[in-house]
Design an enzyme around this catalytic site. Structure first.
Site, PDB file in Angstrom:
ATOM      1  CG  MET A   1      -2.362   1.453   1.268  1.00 24.38           C
ATOM      2  SD  MET A   1      -3.506   1.307   2.763  1.00 24.38           S
ATOM      3  CE  MET A   1      -2.307   0.025   4.283  1.00 24.38           C
ATOM      4  CG  LEU A 161      -1.661  -7.224   4.431  1.00 30.49           C
ATOM      5  CD1 LEU A 161      -3.150  -7.705   3.567  1.00 30.49           C
ATOM      6  CD2 LEU A 161      -2.190  -6.985   5.810  1.00 30.49           C
ATOM      7  CB  SER A 162      -1.541  -4.145   2.196  1.00 32.94           C
ATOM      8  OG  SER A 162      -1.484  -2.681   1.748  1.00 32.94           O
ATOM      9  CB  ALA A 163       3.544  -2.118   1.366  1.00 37.57           C
TER      10      ALA A 163
END
Length: 491
Positions: A1, A161-163
């Site tokens: 992210m 997860l995400s980033a």
């Protein structure tokens, strides 16, 4: 992210109890008694303080069950923005399956020294490419853990997860010779952005790349690589507004293209938590890519607290109760001893698949019947093109002078497809079509397209080619005189 996105989220939630919960979670990271690489973890979460030159300035944490045997698998798990290794270990559920199925887990951790919100730099080509920065540090952690635990180098996996998911995709592209498989949770395609300023565009909108262009981002990460590719599980919430659902589709397009298979699922089924599992098999019928779409889930890692066999994790900020993603990921990788994958009917591959005839625009096939089959699915170049109740099929609407690869799968009475057959090649008669690559202005000027209302359309097929300007480039294939179709993925 992207860091700016998390900053906006923090501003919106600064007064909420959710942020307080996150702060409490971050407080779980405290200085731990360091372990040297030679010391084996005995069911404890601990830090390794020396694991190489560490060009990415990361910290290494690890967990292993007591009495871990040699040649066990190794999982690398990367946290999301504002999270930590300890936070991810506590909530994600990986410890449960490490204990049950016998493998070690390495948790890389970044910090505010690298990124103001502790995001992995999936968008920075100086940090997320092979043998550079954070990617190189993660590789050094793998080498250290393998030496420490005697792990099986053929069973090293990565998830995030995400980033951390974006970095996972980059690591799979950077090191297909290191990782056997991976899982990208609410993350981004490999090499979607190469600068921080481009990161938000990846998070929020389609990049309008073809599967081949997405696949090239992977192939270009390690030029000249000729080995097998990692299998990839993709997790995406349908209500995610931080990393929008198009990223799940783009990841699917990217990795199916890398595997040389189509973007039509070999099998689809509903699993718990409002989740749809779509499996994309390789040419041998083994699952290569899995897309898990979680209905209504926002941005985070899917967990399912409880003591059931398929339950894991604990709820928290960015840990969302719906389904235990770690369980299904581990099953897809085969960490439970199953060999990995799911979703087929169990029917064997048809034998005797033969090309019985071709014309300029068609190809006919036949095969030997499979006991228990209610029908048969026919795949052209990895994508389902039709079905038959008997043991023959004729495909039409093809291009002259063109080769196509066909395989056939038996389908049970419940609609589940079995293992596809070994592909056969059919080449249509006649002259091969001609292809033309150029910007939209050039295509119109050459009489292969026309413009209307500021947009460009292919002559004959009327396919929308985008804005009428010199900045948009496409390849057009002339399938018959004056009839053009988009052929960006290959002529």
């Amino acid at each position: 992210m992207h860091a700016s996105t998390v900053r906006r989220i923090f501003r919106r939630t600064a007064a909420t109890t959710a942020l307080g919960a996150l702060a409490a979670g971050l407080g779980l990271v405290t200085p731990l008694a360091p372990a040297t690489p030679a010391a084996a973890a005995s069911g404890t979460f601990q830090q390794v303080t020396s694991f190489g030159s560490n060009p990415g300035n990361l910290a290494m944490y690890e967990y292993a069950p007591a009495n871990l045997p040699a040649d066990a698998p190794l999982v690398v798990a990367l946290h999301g923005c504002t999270q930590s290794a300890s936070d991810y270990h506590t909530h994600s559920g990986w410890q449960k399956f490490a204990d049950e199925w016998g493998f070690a887990v390495v948790y890389p951790q970044t910090s505010t020294a690298n990124n103001s919100l502790s995001c992995f730099s999936w968008f920075d080509s100086a940090k997320d490419t092979r043998d550079k920065g954070e990617a190189a540090s993660a590789r050094q952690m793998v080498d250290t853990a393998v030496a420490q635990y005697g792990s099986d180098r053929g069973r090293v996996f990565v998830t995030g997860l995400s980033a951390g998911g974006g970095m996972t995709a980059d690591l799979l592209a950077d090191y297909p010779d290191v990782f056997a498989a991976g899982a990208v949770d609410s993350g981004l395609p490999a090499q979607c952005a190469t600068t921080q300023s481009a990161a938000s565009g990846c998070q929020y909108s389609s990049q309008n790349l073809t599967p081949q262009q997405w696949g090239d981002e992977v192939r270009n990460a390690y030029p000249g690589y000729t080995g097998s590719w990692p299998r990839v599980a993709i997790w995406q919430g349908t209500s995610d507004t931080t990393v929008t659902p198009v990223n799940g589709t783009e990841l699917r397009d990217q990795w199916t293209d890398v595997w040389g298979i189509g973007q039509t699922a070999s099998s689809t089924r509903a699993v718990t938590g409002g989740t749809t599992e779509s499996i994309y098999d390789d040419s041998s019928g083994k699952p290569a890519v899995a897309l898990f779409s979680v209905s209504g889930m926002t941005h985070g890692l899917a967990v399912n607290p409880g003591s059931g066999a398929d339950q894991c994790g604990s709820a928290g900020t960015y840990y969302l109760t719906s389904i235990c993603s770690s369980y299904y990921t581990a099953k897809f990788w085969g960490l439970d001893g199953s060999g990995g994958g799911s979703g087929s009917s169990g029917l064997p591959a048809p034998t005797g698949v033969t090309v019985t005839g071709t014309t300029d625009t068609g190809a006919s096939l036949s095969w030997t019947a499979v006991a228990g089959a209610a029908s048969y699915d026919v795949y052209r170049d990895g994508t389902k093109t039709g079905s038959a109740t008997g043991t023959s099929y004729t495909d039409t609407g093809l291009s002259p002078g063109t080769s196509y690869r066909y395989s056939v799968a038996a389908v049970s009475s419940t609609g589940a497809a079995g293992t596809p057959s070994t592909p056969v090649t059919a080449t249509t008669t006649g002259a091969a079509p001609r292809c033309y690559t150029g910007n939209n202005y050039t295509q119109v000027a050459a009489g292969r397209a026309h413009q209307s209302g500021g947009y460009t359309y292919a002559n004959g097929s009327d396919q929308n080619m985008g804005l009428y300007n010199v900045a948009v480039t496409h390849t057009l294939r002339e399938t018959s005189p004056g009839y053009f179709v988009l052929a960006d993925s290959g002529c």
